[in-house]
Structure formats: structure tokens, C-alpha cells
Design a protein around this motif. Sequence first.
Motif, short mmCIF file in Angstrom:
data_model
loop_
_atom_site.label_atom_id
_atom_site.label_comp_id
_atom_site.label_asym_id
_atom_site.label_seq_id
_atom_site.Cartn_x
_atom_site.Cartn_y
_atom_site.Cartn_z
N PHE A 131 28.63 -29.31 2.95
CA PHE A 131 27.61 -28.28 2.72
C PHE A 131 27.23 -27.62 4.03
O PHE A 131 27.17 -26.39 4.14
CB PHE A 131 26.38 -28.91 2.06
CG PHE A 131 25.33 -27.92 1.65
CD1 PHE A 131 25.37 -27.33 0.41
CD2 PHE A 131 24.29 -27.59 2.51
CE1 PHE A 131 24.39 -26.42 0.02
CE2 PHE A 131 23.31 -26.68 2.14
CZ PHE A 131 23.36 -26.10 0.88
N GLY A 132 26.99 -28.45 5.05
CA GLY A 132 26.66 -27.89 6.36
C GLY A 132 27.80 -27.09 6.95
O GLY A 132 27.59 -26.02 7.53
N SER A 133 29.02 -27.60 6.77
CA SER A 133 30.19 -26.88 7.26
C SER A 133 30.35 -25.54 6.56
O SER A 133 30.66 -24.52 7.18
CB SER A 133 31.44 -27.75 7.05
OG SER A 133 32.59 -27.09 7.52
N THR A 134 30.10 -25.55 5.25
CA THR A 134 30.22 -24.31 4.46
C THR A 134 29.18 -23.29 4.86
O THR A 134 29.49 -22.12 5.13
CB THR A 134 30.08 -24.64 2.96
OG1 THR A 134 31.13 -25.53 2.57
CG2 THR A 134 30.16 -23.38 2.12
N VAL A 135 27.93 -23.73 4.91
CA VAL A 135 26.85 -22.81 5.29
C VAL A 135 27.10 -22.27 6.69
O VAL A 135 27.00 -21.06 6.95
CB VAL A 135 25.48 -23.52 5.22
CG1 VAL A 135 24.38 -22.63 5.80
CG2 VAL A 135 25.14 -23.88 3.78
N ALA B 105 34.79 -27.19 -3.40
CA ALA B 105 35.21 -28.43 -4.04
C ALA B 105 36.08 -29.26 -3.10
O ALA B 105 35.93 -30.49 -2.99
CB ALA B 105 35.96 -28.13 -5.34
N PHE B 106 36.99 -28.60 -2.41
CA PHE B 106 37.89 -29.32 -1.50
C PHE B 106 37.13 -29.96 -0.35
O PHE B 106 37.32 -31.14 -0.03
CB PHE B 106 38.96 -28.37 -0.96
CG PHE B 106 39.87 -29.00 0.06
CD1 PHE B 106 40.84 -29.91 -0.34
CD2 PHE B 106 39.73 -28.70 1.40
CE1 PHE B 106 41.67 -30.51 0.60
CE2 PHE B 106 40.56 -29.29 2.34
CZ PHE B 106 41.54 -30.20 1.93
N ASN B 107 36.25 -29.20 0.27
CA ASN B 107 35.51 -29.72 1.42
C ASN B 107 34.60 -30.89 1.06
O ASN B 107 34.37 -31.79 1.86
CB ASN B 107 34.69 -28.60 2.07
CG ASN B 107 35.56 -27.56 2.75
OD1 ASN B 107 36.68 -27.85 3.13
ND2 ASN B 107 35.04 -26.35 2.88
N ILE C 5 29.17 -25.39 -5.41
CA ILE C 5 30.26 -26.28 -5.83
C ILE C 5 30.30 -27.54 -4.98
O ILE C 5 30.60 -28.63 -5.48
CB ILE C 5 31.61 -25.53 -5.78
CG1 ILE C 5 31.61 -24.38 -6.78
CG2 ILE C 5 32.76 -26.48 -6.07
CD1 ILE C 5 31.43 -24.80 -8.22
N THR C 6 30.01 -27.42 -3.69
CA THR C 6 30.04 -28.57 -2.80
C THR C 6 29.05 -29.64 -3.25
O THR C 6 29.38 -30.83 -3.33
CB THR C 6 29.72 -28.15 -1.35
OG1 THR C 6 30.75 -27.30 -0.87
CG2 THR C 6 29.58 -29.35 -0.44
N VAL C 7 27.83 -29.24 -3.55
CA VAL C 7 26.81 -30.18 -3.96
C VAL C 7 27.21 -30.87 -5.26
O VAL C 7 27.12 -32.10 -5.39
CB VAL C 7 25.45 -29.47 -4.14
CG1 VAL C 7 24.43 -30.42 -4.74
CG2 VAL C 7 24.95 -28.93 -2.80
N VAL C 8 27.67 -30.09 -6.22
CA VAL C 8 28.04 -30.65 -7.53
C VAL C 8 29.23 -31.60 -7.39
O VAL C 8 29.23 -32.71 -7.94
CB VAL C 8 28.37 -29.51 -8.53
CG1 VAL C 8 28.92 -30.09 -9.83
CG2 VAL C 8 27.13 -28.67 -8.79
#
Length: 421
Positions: A164-168, A346-348, A292-295
Motif C-alpha cells: 500500500f505504501g509502495s503504491t501510494v 493485487a500483485f504487490n 485492491i492492495t488492501v483487499v
Amino acid sequence: MSTSANPSVWRASETDEHQKKAPYRIGIALLLGAALYGGPYTGSNIVLLPAKTAELAPDSKAAIIAVMSTSAMVVAALSNILFGALSDLTRSRWGRRAPWVICGSIGTAIMLNVVAHAPTVPFLIVSWCVYQVFLNVIIAPFLGIIADRVAPKYRGTITSMFAFGSTVGSYAGQVLAAQFITTIPRGFFMLSVLTFCCGFVVAFLTREPSSLPMPKAKFDKRMVLDHFSLPMHNCRDYYLALFGKFMITSAKYAIAGYQLYILTDYMKQDDAGASHYVTIISLCMMFTAMIITVVTGIVTDRIHSRKIPVALASFCIAVGSFIPFFSAEPWTMVAYGLFAGTGLGAFNAVDQALNIEVLPNPETAAKDLGVLNLSNTGGQVLGPVLAATFISAVGYHALFPVAGVCALVGMTLVMMIKSVK
């Protein structure tokens, strides 16, 4: 690692039996740390570095990006192994990982400002390579924190916080960098401030215990082979994970590495239009990936599966990659952002949990995770190199199916892993 009950007793990693509650403080440290080093890196690599290259050499910018990416990969490969191993072997009152992450953050912040003021292309390439050295002083030890401090039953949840942090950070970094396309040095400076904060934030939140009680490795041939070479035993699934991630990352960067040029040269946008669409695409990818990451992180722990989310993620990335092939209109890149953001989210979320579960030796976790992280670096090179090759030979539209095929190959390799469900 040491237990809170008895700091003199060390384990290579946490177990379900000893870790009764999810280590959310570690998760927050991973979230913020990933955002603070990943955001500036992505914003620089995808937006400001291409803009700086175009400023110095507008007629050969695509080729220079490919050379720079290849050079950076070689440097990052050596740095990952070296600093991952050194952090595994570090014995200090501040722990094994924190001292390296702090030093890397300071050096990386300095080098971003050096890159910003590079007067020539050779100077730009060299300074970007030195930046990669310091970046990997952060990354290799940072990834070791997950293996050290998170038990298997919480890895999906905690690594999703990291993702999540990487995505944001990644997409926010692009949005921030896009605001400085016409004032490049100022953009690099803003990103360097964020990077500088990374090590101190991570050290404060992780509160890593002293590693002085940890047994010291005897300096002999076996120690050198274990800590400073690639894994050689019980590592079939480890290398499948590495090359699977390598291909999926290549799919991402084949398009992301040339995003600015796709908008300006393929879709005929001016600087203002390109900046506008970079912002929209980044926001689309950021918000879809965040959700998606959180879910996915929660679901993967519940269903006890890592490979199924990776397969679905790769398929979404492949679908999104094919869309701009059919039209040179900017909306197709926005559609790509939505599909790819979903897949990458989803992958991360699952990636690091999968990586830790295929490690051949938890005592060399940072080094082995550093090697696995080379798939990120390698993908950032192969993607742009493939893109440059097909752009030169066929045109911009050719890179989109190439990216889609890379994602599908990566999915196939991950599904071949036997030791992880």
C-alpha cells in the motif's frame, strides 16, 4: 531476531507460535518507508529523469534511457547482494537494518540533487548509477525487516501494508513529479526531501533491538558463499519466483518507462497535455491499486493462497497493456492505468509474502530478498530495452503487445511454484 521477552535469544525469523498479535507498528513502518523511498524513485525514474534526458539530448533520448537503465541494473544488482549481506552480518546496538536504511536515505537524497544538476549525458548516467547504489543501501536491509519481524500467518496483511505504501508513494511520486516537468531541479529537490526522511521514520517506528547478542558468523569459505553469492541449494521455487516477478515487472516498465514519450510522440500531446494525462493515469493507477492492495492482503491470508492472486493480477496487467495498441488516443492510456493499477495492486500485496515463503535460508533473508529484488531492477531494464527495440524497429504501438506477453509469461512461471499454495 530477538524476542521482547528475552533479548539475548535470537531467531532468524518470527514464528506463528511466538507472535500472538499482528505487528501493525512494523506494518506502518513498512508502509511509510516504502512510500518515502519508492515515491521519489518512481517520480524521478518515470517523469523527471526522462524529462532531464530530453533536455540534454532530445534527438537520442530513448536510446539514452535504455543505456541508463542497463547501467543502473548492473550497479543495483551488485549493491543489492552486497548491502543485503552486510546487513545480515551487522551487529550493532541499533540493530542490523536501521543503520543501513538511515545511511542510504541520506546518500540517496544527496544524489537526487546531483542528478538534477547534471550538465552532460555522461555525468547524468554516472550520477544516476551512484544514486542506485544508495537506493539499494535502503532497499535490501529494508526488505529484511519483513522476514525478521513478521510471522507467516500475518505476512499477507503486513506485506499488503508495505505494498500500500509502495503504491501510494509510486503514483503520488509521479503526480508530484509531473508538476515540475518545466522546473526539473525543483522537482528533484522536493523528492529528495521525502527520501531523506525515510531512514529516520523507519528506525523510529521499528525500534529494532540491538543485534549485539546475535551470534557472529565465523569468517570462512562457507560464510562467504552463504552471504555473498546466489542461493544454490533448495532454490527451484526461489528462482521461479524471481523470474516470474522479473517478467511481470518488465511488463510494467515497458510502458511506464516510456509513458511520457508515448503521450508526446505516439499520442501527440504537448507538454501541458502530457503533464495532464500523466497526472490522470497516475491517479487511476494509484486509487485502483490502493483499494485492491488492501483487499488482496487480507484475502490471501484468509484463503492461504499466494499464487491465485498473482495469476489474476498478471492477467489484468496483460489486458491493460494491450488496450493502447488499438488506438493512439490518450483515453487508452487511462484505461491501461485502471487495468494495470488493479493488477499491480493485487500483485504487490502478495509479492513479498510469496518471496519470503520461497527463501532457501532465513538466516540470509536480506541478501536473498535483495537478489529477488533484482527482478524489480532487471524488469526496469528489460522493459525499457524491449520498448526501445520495438519502438525503433516497428513503432510505439508494438510495445503494448510485448508488455502483455511479458505479464503472461510471468504468471506462468509463478504458477509453476510447488512449495507455495
